[in-house]
Design a protein around this motif. Structure first.
Motif, PDB file in Angstrom:
ATOM      1  N   ASP A 218       0.827  -1.210   0.000  1.00  0.00           N
ATOM      2  CA  ASP A 218       0.000   0.000   0.000  1.00  0.00           C
ATOM      3  C   ASP A 218       0.862   1.261   0.000  1.00  0.00           C
ATOM      4  O   ASP A 218       0.575   2.226  -0.726  1.00  0.00           O
ATOM      5  N   LEU A 219       1.913   1.284   0.812  1.00  0.00           N
ATOM      6  CA  LEU A 219       2.753   2.481   0.886  1.00  0.00           C
ATOM      7  C   LEU A 219       3.553   2.667  -0.402  1.00  0.00           C
ATOM      8  O   LEU A 219       3.778   3.807  -0.842  1.00  0.00           O
ATOM      9  N   GLN A 220       3.960   1.574  -1.020  1.00  0.00           N
ATOM     10  CA  GLN A 220       4.636   1.707  -2.314  1.00  0.00           C
ATOM     11  C   GLN A 220       3.688   2.277  -3.367  1.00  0.00           C
ATOM     12  O   GLN A 220       4.103   3.067  -4.223  1.00  0.00           O
ATOM     13  N   HIS A 221       2.426   1.897  -3.306  1.00  0.00           N
ATOM     14  CA  HIS A 221       1.438   2.486  -4.216  1.00  0.00           C
ATOM     15  C   HIS A 221       1.376   4.005  -4.033  1.00  0.00           C
ATOM     16  O   HIS A 221       1.326   4.758  -5.016  1.00  0.00           O
ATOM     17  N   CYS A 222       1.351   4.446  -2.781  1.00  0.00           N
ATOM     18  CA  CYS A 222       1.313   5.885  -2.515  1.00  0.00           C
ATOM     19  C   CYS A 222       2.571   6.569  -3.056  1.00  0.00           C
ATOM     20  O   CYS A 222       2.501   7.692  -3.589  1.00  0.00           O
ATOM     21  N   PRO A 253      -8.191  -0.673   4.046  1.00  0.00           N
ATOM     22  CA  PRO A 253      -7.454   0.564   4.322  1.00  0.00           C
ATOM     23  C   PRO A 253      -7.822   1.628   3.298  1.00  0.00           C
ATOM     24  O   PRO A 253      -8.415   1.329   2.247  1.00  0.00           O
ATOM     25  N   LEU A 254      -7.487   2.876   3.584  1.00  0.00           N
ATOM     26  CA  LEU A 254      -7.695   3.943   2.604  1.00  0.00           C
ATOM     27  C   LEU A 254      -6.576   4.964   2.747  1.00  0.00           C
ATOM     28  O   LEU A 254      -6.242   5.389   3.855  1.00  0.00           O
ATOM     29  N   PHE A 255      -6.017   5.321   1.593  1.00  0.00           N
ATOM     30  CA  PHE A 255      -4.919   6.289   1.549  1.00  0.00           C
ATOM     31  C   PHE A 255      -5.269   7.397   0.568  1.00  0.00           C
ATOM     32  O   PHE A 255      -5.928   7.172  -0.444  1.00  0.00           O
ATOM     33  N   ILE A 256      -4.817   8.609   0.887  1.00  0.00           N
ATOM     34  CA  ILE A 256      -4.987   9.768   0.026  1.00  0.00           C
ATOM     35  C   ILE A 256      -3.605  10.245  -0.400  1.00  0.00           C
ATOM     36  O   ILE A 256      -2.696  10.371   0.435  1.00  0.00           O
ATOM     37  N   VAL A 257      -3.432  10.501  -1.682  1.00  0.00           N
ATOM     38  CA  VAL A 257      -2.253  11.214  -2.176  1.00  0.00           C
ATOM     39  C   VAL A 257      -2.768  12.396  -2.982  1.00  0.00           C
ATOM     40  O   VAL A 257      -3.603  12.221  -3.881  1.00  0.00           O
TER      41      VAL A 257
END
Length: 263
Positions: A218-222, A253-257
């Motif tokens: 997930d963090l690599q995607h961000c 999970p949910l991430f915003i960039v």
């Protein structure tokens, strides 16, 4: 269509009209269902190191298991959610807190839901959408206008320069095979200082996601999304946040960039 009475979970069964037919869909409605929402910066973790001088992703990174026509894959409308209830509510909460009233908003890679707060159609100047499936876009009651567009074939957005204050993209950047072209187009249609907000979870259609995405965390995607902003040019440094919800019925999970167009 008329929504049925809201269940305690904050879901309704609703009738919508698309393509001259009535369809029954399940929709989440805004409601306090006991979830908590955070906004945890990931900038120090992801963006502390300088970017490589050259674009680091080779063409093979954007190949896919299924290279057949995307329009065939997306031709059947999918009136379902692609993230779970917790992630939907976290995204709606983020939009409520971070998109100013009176904005002109564009949702790219859109579908039958844009996850905006229910009052956005009244509070925003305009909500435009572009996506793969015309019937899904027709079913999106939050859009002021929509234009079907396959951005992998034609990465030009059908809007004038400096038309929008905010552009959003929900769990779809992993399907873009020409991401720098798209990010430059988003930059073009944004007003100076306008913001591009991308959300990402951990689900995808694996046969249509770009190849490098499938082996990443997930963090690599961000980090990849942050790289797109950097190498596209014209944006301020990107910011990344973990906005994953907690509480009942939260799993995804949910991430915003996001980044703002340089003034």
């Amino acid at each position: 269509g008329q929504p049925a009475e809201s269940a305690p979970s904050g879901e309704v069964q609703e009738e919508i009209s698309v393509g001259g037919q009535q369809l029954s869909v399940r929709r989440f409605v805004e409601k306090d269902v006991g979830m908590q929402f955070k906004k945890e910066s990931l900038d120090d973790t992801l963006f502390a190191q300088p970017w490589p001088e050259e674009y680091p992703f080779p063409p093979a990174a954007f190949s896919r298991q299924d290279e057949s026509d995307d329009e065939d894959f997306y031709s059947t409308p999918r009136f379902v959610y692609h993230i779970d209830e917790g992630a939907v509510r976290a995204l709606t909460h983020y939009y409520k807190e971070n998109i100013p009233e009176g904005s002109a908003v564009l949702d790219i890679c859109s579908s039958w839901v844009s996850h905006y707060p229910e009052d956005f159609p009244k509070k925003m100047k305009r909500i435009s959408g572009t996506g793969m499936n015309a019937l899904e876009l027709e079913g999106n009651k939050q859009l002021t206008d929509f234009t079907p567009r396959n951005l992998n074939v034609n990465p030009k957005l059908p809007y004038d320069d400096a038309s929008f204050d905010v552009v959003t993209c929900v769990v779809s950047v992993d399907y873009l095979i020409k991401p720098l072209d798209i990010f430059r187009e988003v930059n073009r249609v944004l007003k100076p200082g306008g913001k591009f907000i991308l959300s990402q979870s951990n689900r995808c259609f694996p046969t249509k996601a770009i190849r490098m995405w499938l082996g990443m965390s997930d963090l690599q995607h961000c980090l990849v999304i942050g790289a797109y902003f950097h190498y596209a040019g014209g944006f301020e440094p990107a910011h990344a946040y973990d906005v994953s919800p907690s509480g009942p019925r939260t799993n995804d999970p949910l991430f915003i960039v996001e980044a703002s167009k340089s003034k």
